[in-house]
Design an enzyme around this catalytic site. Structure first.
Site, PDB file in Angstrom:
ATOM      1  N   GLY A  50      -0.610   4.797  -0.987  1.00 19.92           N
ATOM      2  CA  GLY A  50      -1.759   5.310  -0.248  1.00 19.92           C
ATOM      3  C   GLY A  50      -1.416   6.507   0.625  1.00 19.92           C
ATOM      4  O   GLY A  50      -0.301   7.034   0.608  1.00 19.92           O
ATOM      5  N   GLN A  51      -2.389   6.902   1.431  1.00 15.06           N
ATOM      6  CA  GLN A  51      -2.272   8.112   2.247  1.00 15.06           C
ATOM      7  C   GLN A  51      -1.081   8.056   3.194  1.00 15.06           C
ATOM      8  O   GLN A  51      -0.293   8.998   3.279  1.00 15.06           O
ATOM      9  CB  GLN A  51      -3.565   8.322   3.043  1.00 15.06           C
ATOM     10  N   ILE A  81      -5.307  11.251  10.918  1.00 16.01           N
ATOM     11  CA  ILE A  81      -3.969  11.693  10.530  1.00 16.01           C
ATOM     12  C   ILE A  81      -4.062  12.872   9.568  1.00 16.01           C
ATOM     13  O   ILE A  81      -4.790  12.826   8.577  1.00 16.01           O
ATOM     14  CB  ILE A  81      -3.174  10.540   9.904  1.00 16.01           C
ATOM     15  N   ILE A 132      -0.514  -2.086  -6.239  1.00 14.53           N
ATOM     16  CA  ILE A 132      -1.406  -2.902  -7.044  1.00 14.53           C
ATOM     17  C   ILE A 132      -1.493  -2.311  -8.448  1.00 14.53           C
ATOM     18  O   ILE A 132      -1.243  -1.113  -8.638  1.00 14.53           O
ATOM     19  CB  ILE A 132      -2.820  -3.006  -6.432  1.00 14.53           C
ATOM     20  N   GLY A 135       0.826  -1.210   0.000  1.00 17.58           N
ATOM     21  CA  GLY A 135       0.000   0.000   0.000  1.00 17.58           C
ATOM     22  C   GLY A 135       0.854   1.251   0.000  1.00 17.58           C
ATOM     23  O   GLY A 135       0.499   2.257   0.600  1.00 17.58           O
ATOM     24  N   LYS A 178     -10.996  -3.573  11.825  1.00 20.19           N
ATOM     25  CA  LYS A 178      -9.829  -3.190  12.616  1.00 20.19           C
ATOM     26  C   LYS A 178      -9.722  -4.034  13.886  1.00 20.19           C
ATOM     27  O   LYS A 178      -8.618  -4.451  14.277  1.00 20.19           O
ATOM     28  CB  LYS A 178      -9.885  -1.704  12.965  1.00 20.19           C
ATOM     29  N   TYR A 206     -15.601  -0.804   8.858  1.00 18.87           N
ATOM     30  CA  TYR A 206     -14.213  -0.355   9.055  1.00 18.87           C
ATOM     31  C   TYR A 206     -13.738  -0.725  10.454  1.00 18.87           C
ATOM     32  O   TYR A 206     -12.669  -1.332  10.629  1.00 18.87           O
ATOM     33  CB  TYR A 206     -14.141   1.162   8.844  1.00 18.87           C
TER      34      TYR A 206
END
Length: 317
Positions: free
Chosen positions: A11-12, A173, A35, A8, A147, A143
């Site tokens: 990503g962010q 974040i 990906i 990833g 987690k 979500y």
């Protein structure tokens, strides 16, 4: 850590974490996993190795791990909270089925694994003030459910197979590098873009809604420091509360207004985002992280606001 794979990486968090790791451990020792369709670009691509690592395809992870002799995996593949609610099956496939694949490769290849959790792992029944490290969670979003499962599955692999799994529960974040991408706390990033551009900001979270937040430099440092921590000191592993600042929309607006006096804000509440925000802690108790591996945040709200506006001003010129 000698050879690191960031799943990833575009990503962010991943895009910034990959560059931070390369700076610390050497460009050639940090593989940017991605990906198809989300290939690394610019400095992320040019500064070090890259490999396709789709968490839904265990073979692609295994090939990257073996080719680059990886000993540590940062698994950041996940959908953000609001997006996950609209795509629950995909959220589970990436977050849980993907984690299973990652942990299986780690077990076979003897890798350590970092997989972040979140304040989203808590629910309405959780104490919201100084949320304890060990407490009732019971989230009501896919979500959050994923987690909690991430935390439990990672612990199981540690106790069952000895896989060195570790994680933190990230607050919201805030970053000037990567734009927001579908999270409940995104307003705390969007508001800086509006202020920098001289635009009026419409806040989707109602007044008085406090949430834990953290500036990206602290978040990156937390992930790396935990993976470097002496395992003999870790009574907890998956997942540590970490905290830095807690504020509501008016608090961040007033801090920005000190630096941008003409800035304005109004409210137009998004029901889905608000419902999610109401189920999350106001502020977590992170004493276990501080005691077990020396966690310390560096940025509070005033320092973060000043730096965000300065850096965004430079980027948006």
């Amino acid at each position: 850590m000698k050879n690191i794979l960031v799943i990833g990486s575009t990503g962010q968090i991943g895009s910034e974490l990959t560059m931070r790791l390369r700076k610390q451990y050497g460009n050639g020792n940090v593989v940017a996993g991605y990906i198809a369709g989300a290939e690394p670009k610019g400095e992320l691509l040019e500064s070090g190795p890259a490999a396709i690592t789709d968490v839904t395809d265990a073979q692609s992870i295994a090939e990257a791990v073996k080719q680059h002799r990886v000993d540590t995996i940062y698994n950041l593949a996940a959908l953000l909270s609001v997006v996950a609610e609209s795509k629950p099956r995909l959220a589970w496939q990436i977050g849980i089925d993907g984690l299973w694949n990652t942990l299986e490769v780690a077990r076979e290849c003897q890798c350590a694994v970092f997989t972040p959790s979140s304040i989203g792992s808590f629910g309405l029944e959780t104490p919201h003030e100084m949320t304890p490290q060990d407490t009732i969670q019971r989230p009501r979003t896919i979500y959050g459910i994923s987690k909690v499962t991430t935390e439990l599955l990672s612990d199981w692999y540690y106790h069952k197979y000895g896989v060195d799994t570790r994680s933190v529960r990230f607050p919201g974040i805030i970053s000037y590098v990567t734009p927001p991408g579908g999270g409940t706390t995104d307003y705390a990033v969007d508001i800086f873009y509006a202020a920098t551009r001289g635009e009026h900001f419409v806040c989707p979270i109602k007044a008085g809604t406090r949430m834990d937040m953290m500036y990206m430099p602290d978040a990156l440092r937390a992930a790396i420091e935990l993976m470097e921590a002496n395992p003999e000191r870790l009574l907890h592993r998956n997942s540590f509360n970490i905290a830095a600042m807690s504020f509501d929309p008016d608090m961040i607006f007033n801090e920005i207004k000190k630096l941008r006096p003409t800035f304005t804000m109004s409210y137009e509440v998004d029901p889905l985002k608000q419902a999610i925000a109401d189920s999350w802690p106001d502020m977590m108790d992170d004493r276990c992280a501080r005691e077990e591996w020396g966690w310390q945040h560096e940025y509070n709200l005033p320092r973060m606001a000043e730096d965000m506006l300065e850096k965004l001003g430079q980027r948006l010129k």
